[in-house]
Design a protein around this motif. Structure first.
Motif: not given
Length: 167
Positions: A18-41
């Motif tokens: 089994w091969r997993g995904l790169r950790p960079a994908l998690m960083r990208v998705r978390r970055l998007l969460v922070v950006v959208w949450a900050a804008a919404l806040a």
């Protein structure tokens, strides 16, 4: 990487890798969460503070709390994604609450494409998408290294042509 038992591979003596995904994908998705949450806040705080009153601006913390919850979910979701190449098909496994495992036979593949949007390119990521005759078995593997995505595309295309020629 995880390995499965020989029974899981379908061929005696072979181990499923089994091969997993790169950790960079998690960083990208978390970055998007922070950006959208900050804008919404900010929007929530400004609108409620100006239209209803300053005490109501405290509700701007709701998107921040949601972002904290999503931060954890992104990590769990990222860890759930994995894929494995077998002799006759490709396995893709994902999901936290509802596990989903997709099996795509090489002989059924019609198109294998590699895509990478601007944000993915910035973080060194690519996505492999597999198309088959049945739309229900189309599969996607996000968050791959571009070199691995191209290797996987070439291998799947080669195996798909070989298997479909034998039908």
């Amino acid at each position: 990487m995880e390995t499965g038992s020989p029974e899981e591979t379908g061929t005696p003596g072979a181990e499923l890798v089994w091969r997993g995904l790169r950790p960079a994908l998690m960083r990208v998705r978390r970055l998007l969460v922070v950006v959208w949450a900050a804008a919404l806040a900010v929007v929530t705080g400004l609108l409620l503070g100006l239209l209803v009153g300053p005490p109501w601006a405290a509700f701007a913390l709701v998107p921040v709390a949601g972002a904290a919850w999503c931060w954890r979910l992104v990590g769990r979701n990222w860890r759930s994604w994995r894929y494995a190449e077998r002799a006759d098909d490709l396995l893709i496994s994902r999901g936290v609450l509802w596990r989903e495992e997709t099996v795509v036979p090489y002989g059924r593949m019609q198109l294998v494409e590699v895509t990478s949007g601007p944000l993915e390119r910035r973080f060194g990521l690519a996505t492999v998408q597999l198309h088959t005759a049945a739309a229900a078995t189309d599969a996607t593997i996000p968050g791959l290294d571009p070199a691995e995505a191209e290797r996987l595309r070439d291998r799947l295309t080669e195996l798909g042509e070989a298997r479909s020629a034998g039908l």
